[in-house]
Design a protein around this motif. Structure first.
Motif, PDB file in Angstrom:
ATOM      1  N   SER A  62      11.342   0.276  -1.232  1.00 21.28           N
ATOM      2  CA  SER A  62      11.144   1.705  -1.437  1.00 21.28           C
ATOM      3  C   SER A  62      11.309   2.419  -0.089  1.00 21.28           C
ATOM      4  O   SER A  62      10.764   1.979   0.923  1.00 21.28           O
ATOM      5  N   THR A  63      12.038   3.528  -0.097  1.00 24.63           N
ATOM      6  CA  THR A  63      12.227   4.280   1.148  1.00 24.63           C
ATOM      7  C   THR A  63      11.446   5.599   1.104  1.00 24.63           C
ATOM      8  O   THR A  63      11.689   6.487   1.916  1.00 24.63           O
ATOM      9  N   ARG A  64      10.503   5.696   0.166  1.00 27.45           N
ATOM     10  CA  ARG A  64       9.776   6.956  -0.041  1.00 27.45           C
ATOM     11  C   ARG A  64       9.076   7.425   1.237  1.00 27.45           C
ATOM     12  O   ARG A  64       9.212   8.576   1.647  1.00 27.45           O
ATOM     13  N   GLN A  65       8.319   6.514   1.874  1.00 27.80           N
ATOM     14  CA  GLN A  65       7.579   6.909   3.095  1.00 27.80           C
ATOM     15  C   GLN A  65       8.543   7.264   4.227  1.00 27.80           C
ATOM     16  O   GLN A  65       8.305   8.197   4.992  1.00 27.80           O
ATOM     17  N   LEU A  66       9.644   6.512   4.316  1.00 27.45           N
ATOM     18  CA  LEU A  66      10.627   6.795   5.378  1.00 27.45           C
ATOM     19  C   LEU A  66      11.287   8.151   5.161  1.00 27.45           C
ATOM     20  O   LEU A  66      11.495   8.914   6.103  1.00 27.45           O
ATOM     21  N   GLU A  67      11.612   8.438   3.903  1.00 26.06           N
ATOM     22  CA  GLU A  67      12.270   9.720   3.601  1.00 26.06           C
ATOM     23  C   GLU A  67      11.346  10.878   3.951  1.00 26.06           C
ATOM     24  O   GLU A  67      11.762  11.875   4.543  1.00 26.06           O
ATOM     25  N   SER A  68      10.061  10.701   3.590  1.00 25.78           N
ATOM     26  CA  SER A  68       9.109  11.771   3.867  1.00 25.78           C
ATOM     27  C   SER A  68       8.954  11.957   5.384  1.00 25.78           C
ATOM     28  O   SER A  68       8.940  13.091   5.891  1.00 25.78           O
ATOM     29  N   ALA A  69       8.882  10.850   6.131  1.00 28.22           N
ATOM     30  CA  ALA A  69       8.763  10.949   7.592  1.00 28.22           C
ATOM     31  C   ALA A  69      10.010  11.622   8.175  1.00 28.22           C
ATOM     32  O   ALA A  69       9.911  12.486   9.055  1.00 28.22           O
TER      33      ALA A  69
END
Ligand code: NAD
Length: 411
Positions: free
Chosen positions: A94-101
């Motif tokens: 999942s890249t959710r946290q990376l995208e948000s950062a």
């Protein structure tokens, strides 16, 4: 380039931040977890890792934590991003946290008129930086990657329990770079950490190399475990001796060759699955990655079968060690913990002890096992002991009941 920000102050990010501070950098850490930010600013480490608390205390004047991306980026020239990339059910990350950062970073970069390098440290699938993160950074900042700001991927090959040591003493540094200027900036930072070899390459090569290394290591582990099983059935053969002979061959190398339990923890199992996912997506066969997983999946059952054959009836079993490896409290995908769970599910009375992982284990094993405060208490009044995680202190185990020593650890 002495001012660095680190986004994501978790099991990897905080040790990275204190490691950089210990090398003379001024570090601003960013996290969305207020509790972590407050703890760090009070000199208390919110995560447990060898030497982390000591290093944080010693270099506390060089680290400040904040929730504020704007403050962090304005007070730094490069940003390391170490948020988590948990596995998706299909094996991808999942890249959710990376995208948000990256969205938050991009917003600040919009008004920053100095070349800033964003360094993705988290484990990602190939092309994630180029196709997912770069467009977010460009869209939010209204700037061009490689011209107005840089993007690098520098995966780490550290192990929980020795993260700080591994950061500061790597076999090599790997820098995947969007452009030579960004690569040079990151290289200059790494030169201040150690004189280890530095490899500079494209971002996609770095992304693939990271998961390929872990996939290769898991292949070695499953091979060693297969060899171990063969040795058990071959009269007078000794798995430790045979694998140590293999390790003498420089083409093979001794690492990850101990026959014992399978691999666990937060990286190896999922990186192997991610490689498999990637290969399939590209219409490639990844038989080795699949076979590696199959071999890994049967290791716990092999131990359970040994218990069944050595302990008549449903007696009491002591499981020594619950973390997925020594020197960490992490029990994620731990085969030791799985052994305790399976045996208790089969009706055995299971007593457990681990030097660090008791609290983490309780969250998973609940009331199904008996928790002991010491090795001695754990082995008392049992019919059989299993050395499941090779903690140093289990080397001195002295008991009169049968022992299944999964790792053949000796004094
Ligand atoms: N565990 C290992 O041995 C190992 C080794 C090498 C690489 N990695 C990779 O490192 C990465 C990080 O792993 P970890 O174990 O440190 O994760 P973690 O969950 O311990 O830490 C992640 C941190 O990021 C914070 N965070 C989440 N979203 C954020 C955001 N938008 N902005 C700021 N902070 C945010 C979380 O609050 C948390 O503190 C993963 O991709 C993992 O695969 C892990």
């Amino acid at each position: 380039m002495n001012r660095i920000s680190v986004v994501g102050l978790g099991k990897l990010g905080l040790p990275l931040a204190v490691s950089l501070a210990s090398k003379g950098f001024q570090v601003v850490g960013v996290d969305i977890d207020e509790r972590k930010v407050r703890a760090i600013n009070n000199g208390i480490s919110p995560v447990s890792e060898t030497n982390l608390h000591e290093t944080l205390t010693r270099f506390k004047d060089s680290i400040v934590a904040t929730l504020d991306y704007d403050y962090a980026l304005r007070n730094s020239d490069v940003t390391f991003v170490f948020t988590n990339t948990p596995s998706n059910p299909d094996g991808s990350y999942s890249t959710r946290q990376l995208e948000s950062a990256c969205r938050e970073i991009g917003k600040v970069l919009r008004d920053k008129n100095v070349f800033h390098v964003v360094i993705i440290m988290s484990t990602v699938l190939p092309l994630t930086c180029e196709e997912t993160l770069k467009p977010i950074l460009e869209e939010q900042s209204k700037k061009k990657c490689g011209v107005d700001f840089g993007l690098c991927h520098t995966p780490e090959f550290v192990a929980l329990g020795s993260v700080i040591h591994d950061f500061l003493n790597p076999d090599f540094f790997l820098i995947g770079e969007s452009d030579p200027k960004s690569g040079r900036i990151v290289e200059n930072i790494y030169r201040k950490i150690s004189d280890s070899k530095i490899v500079r390459t494209s971002i996609v090569n770095a992304e693939l190399a990271k998961i390929a290394i872990n996939c290769f290591l898991t292949t070695k582990i499953s091979f060693a475990n297969t060899l171990g099983e063969v040795c058990e059935k071959l009269p007078n053969a000794n798995a430790n001796t045979v694998t140590s002979i293999l390790g003498l061959d420089h083409r093979i190398n001794a690492g990850c060759l101990n026959a014992g339990l399978g691999f666990g923890g937060p990286c190896f199992p999922r990186d192997n699955k991610a490689f498999n996912f990637l290969a399939k997506q590209l219409s490639c066969q990844s038989w080795l990655a699949e076979a590696t997983d199959k071999v890994n999946a049967i290791q716990v059952d092999k131990v359970v079968e040994k218990v069944k054959s050595r302990l008549k009836g449903k007696g009491t079993v002591a499981v020594l060690g619950l973390s997925y490896k020594p020197n960490t409290e992490t029990v994620e995908a731990s085969q030791s913990l799985e052994i305790a769970k399976k045996l208790s599910g089969l009706g055995y009375k299971v007593k457990v002890y681990d030097p660090q992982a008791m609290n983490e284990a309780k969250l998973i094993l609940g009331d199904n096992v008996v928790y002991c405060n010491s090795l001695q208490q754990c082995v008392e009044n049992t019919g059989l002991c299993i050395v499941a995680t090779p903690w140093k202190e289990f080397k001195h185990l002295k008991v009169s009941v049968p022992v299944i020593n999964c790792w053949n650890i000796k004094k």
